[in-house]
Design a protein around this motif. Structure first.
Motif, mmCIF file in Angstrom:
data_model
loop_
_atom_site.group_PDB
_atom_site.id
_atom_site.type_symbol
_atom_site.label_atom_id
_atom_site.label_comp_id
_atom_site.label_asym_id
_atom_site.label_seq_id
_atom_site.Cartn_x
_atom_site.Cartn_y
_atom_site.Cartn_z
ATOM 1 N N ASP A 142 -12.001 12.261 23.017
ATOM 2 C CA ASP A 142 -12.816 11.710 21.922
ATOM 3 C C ASP A 142 -12.702 12.568 20.667
ATOM 4 O OD1 ASP A 142 -13.596 9.745 23.640
ATOM 5 O OD2 ASP A 142 -15.486 10.721 24.196
ATOM 6 N N GLU A 143 -12.682 13.918 20.884
ATOM 7 C CA GLU A 143 -12.571 14.820 19.728
ATOM 8 C C GLU A 143 -11.240 14.642 19.014
ATOM 9 O OE1 GLU A 143 -12.211 19.629 18.889
ATOM 10 O OE2 GLU A 143 -13.032 18.908 20.788
ATOM 11 N N VAL A 144 -10.153 14.560 19.809
ATOM 12 C CA VAL A 144 -8.819 14.404 19.208
ATOM 13 C C VAL A 144 -8.685 13.056 18.509
ATOM 14 C CG1 VAL A 144 -6.359 14.220 19.750
ATOM 15 C CG2 VAL A 144 -7.725 16.011 20.824
ATOM 16 N N ARG A 145 -9.268 12.002 19.106
ATOM 17 C CA ARG A 145 -9.095 10.651 18.544
ATOM 18 C C ARG A 145 -10.109 10.337 17.443
ATOM 19 N NH1 ARG A 145 -9.282 5.294 18.346
ATOM 20 N NH2 ARG A 145 -7.403 4.109 18.949
ATOM 21 N N ARG A 146 -11.139 11.178 17.271
ATOM 22 C CA ARG A 146 -12.197 10.864 16.325
ATOM 23 C C ARG A 146 -11.667 10.575 14.917
ATOM 24 N NH1 ARG A 146 -15.172 14.941 17.160
ATOM 25 N NH2 ARG A 146 -16.334 13.914 18.828
ATOM 26 N N PRO A 147 -10.724 11.391 14.375
ATOM 27 C CA PRO A 147 -10.216 11.057 13.029
ATOM 28 C C PRO A 147 -9.581 9.664 12.970
ATOM 29 C CG PRO A 147 -9.614 13.299 13.629
ATOM 30 C CD PRO A 147 -10.172 12.675 14.856
ATOM 31 N N LEU A 148 -8.804 9.293 14.028
ATOM 32 C CA LEU A 148 -8.177 7.971 14.056
ATOM 33 C C LEU A 148 -9.237 6.888 14.194
ATOM 34 C CD1 LEU A 148 -5.731 6.110 14.177
ATOM 35 C CD2 LEU A 148 -5.585 6.574 16.653
ATOM 36 N N TRP B 230 -10.906 6.520 10.964
ATOM 37 C CA TRP B 230 -9.990 5.878 10.016
ATOM 38 C C TRP B 230 -9.922 4.382 10.284
ATOM 39 C CZ3 TRP B 230 -5.482 3.095 10.505
ATOM 40 C CH2 TRP B 230 -4.744 2.884 9.335
ATOM 41 N N GLU B 231 -9.810 3.995 11.585
ATOM 42 C CA GLU B 231 -9.743 2.569 11.936
ATOM 43 C C GLU B 231 -11.015 1.858 11.505
ATOM 44 O OE1 GLU B 231 -6.838 2.863 15.880
ATOM 45 O OE2 GLU B 231 -9.021 2.732 16.101
ATOM 46 N N ALA B 232 -12.185 2.507 11.716
ATOM 47 C CA ALA B 232 -13.441 1.889 11.298
ATOM 48 C C ALA B 232 -13.481 1.718 9.777
ATOM 49 C CB ALA B 232 -14.618 2.750 11.768
ATOM 50 N N GLU B 233 -12.982 2.739 9.056
ATOM 51 C CA GLU B 233 -12.950 2.658 7.595
ATOM 52 C C GLU B 233 -12.025 1.540 7.122
ATOM 53 O OE1 GLU B 233 -13.801 3.543 3.615
ATOM 54 O OE2 GLU B 233 -14.820 3.971 5.510
ATOM 55 N N GLN B 234 -10.876 1.410 7.828
ATOM 56 C CA GLN B 234 -9.940 0.326 7.469
ATOM 57 C C GLN B 234 -10.570 -1.038 7.712
ATOM 58 O OE1 GLN B 234 -6.978 0.918 5.900
ATOM 59 N NE2 GLN B 234 -7.806 3.010 5.925
#
Length: 333
Positions: free
Chosen positions: A100-106, A109-113
């Motif tokens: 979860d920590e590693v994927r959090r930026p992605l 980002w996906e939520a922002e997109q």
């Protein structure tokens, strides 16, 4: 692990090999047997008897030490599945958190997109609605201008008709705007519902996958536990068989040793009795010989006295002859 004895030492790192391999266990037992049998029993002294008792005590302590080492090993094997399960739980929790920590930026980002996309679509719908309203206003303005020109030529009835038309046009415009807003809201609602449904389906899939992984892990843990229990049971049964065999062997050896000691004791006792009989027979022979010599000496003295020799001289003569002091004279005993 129990304290080492004078006869045997089992390293903790080598305990499993000792209890699962005859190639490891036999030399250990043979060392104890060799050292125990090297003692030469001596029952005639307290020191010898104490040495026998001490060696038997060492053998008993060695038996207890080896048996306790096996018990410690079985206890460690029983605790092993719990340690493995705890390690697996730690691995799952820490790596899930790390994932979860590693994927959090992605993920962010996906939520922002998704937000940007929805905002763009909403802006596009709003721009389209504004354009439609502007077009409607242009058309309405054109009709108003035409109506105004006609109104200059027409009577009040035409004015009333124009006003009615304007009112209807205004109502139609408002209705159109409301319809556009409703359609935009419904579209946004449908897309939000579809996104929510997709998220629910994804969460359900993740939950199903997690549940399947948990069930698989539980099956593996159960299989490992059953396998460990089976190995432990087999080890206990093997240890019990070997223990019973060792006990039987020790009993046979103890019986043989007791029989040997008994035979040696009986032989020593027979030798002692034989020696006592020999000494008694020798003493009896010497006593009989002494009595025989005394009898012969009395007969010699009596015979000398009978020949007219005084008793004192007769006794001295017998003693001189018996002592070999008179040449060619001999008393035959």
């Amino acid at each position: 692990m129990s304290e080492a004895t004078d006869l045997v030492v089992i390293e903790k790192s080598n305990a499993m090999a000792v209890f699962t391999s005859k190639e490891q266990l036999d030399p250990l037992l043979e060392k104890i047997e060799t050292e125990a049998r090297s003692l030469v029993p001596d029952l005639t002294t307290k020191k010898g008897r104490d040495a026998i008792a001490s060696m038997a005590h060492k053998v008993a302590r060695s038996k207890t030490y080896i048996d306790n080492a096996g018990k410690d090993l079985v206890a460690e094997l029983k605790a092993l599945p719990k340690q493995i399960d705890e390690s697996r739980r730690i691995v799952r929790e820490r790596l899930d958190a790390l994932k979860d920590e590693v994927r959090r930026p992605l993920t962010e980002w996906e939520a922002e997109q998704e937000r940007i996309k929805a905002e763009k679509e909403m802006n596009a719908w709003h721009a389209e609605a504004l354009e439609m309203n502007a077009e409607f206003d242009r058309q309405l303005a054109a009709r108003r201008e035409a109506d105004h020109e006609m109104a200059l030529l027409m009577n009040d009835k035409f004015d009333r008709d124009r006003e009615e038309q304007r009112r209807l046009a205004e109502q139609a415009r408002r209705d159109r705007e409301e319809q556009i807003k409703r359609e935009a809201a419904e579209q946004a609602k449908r897309e939000a519902e579809e996104k929510h449904r997709a998220e629910l389906e994804a969460a359900a899939r993740r939950e199903a996958e997690a549940r399947a992984e948990t069930q698989r892990a539980e099956r593996e843990a159960l299989e490992a536990q059953e396998r460990t229990a089976r190995l432990a049971q087999e080890a206990r049964e093997q240890a019990e068989r070997e223990k019973q065999e060792a006990i039987a062997a020790e009993q046979r050896k103890a019986q043989e040793e007791a029989s040997r000691i008994k035979r040696e004791a009986e032989q020593k006792e027979a030798a002692r009795l034989e020696e006592e009989k020999r000494v008694a027979d020798e003493e009896a022979r010497r006593a009989a010989d002494k009595e025989h010599r005394r009898t012969v000496n009395r007969r010699v003295i009596a015979d000398l006295i009978a020949q007219g020799i005084p008793e004192e001289f007769a006794q001295k003569s017998m003693l001189a002859i018996a002592g070999g002091k008179v040449q060619d004279a001999l008393i035959k005993y």
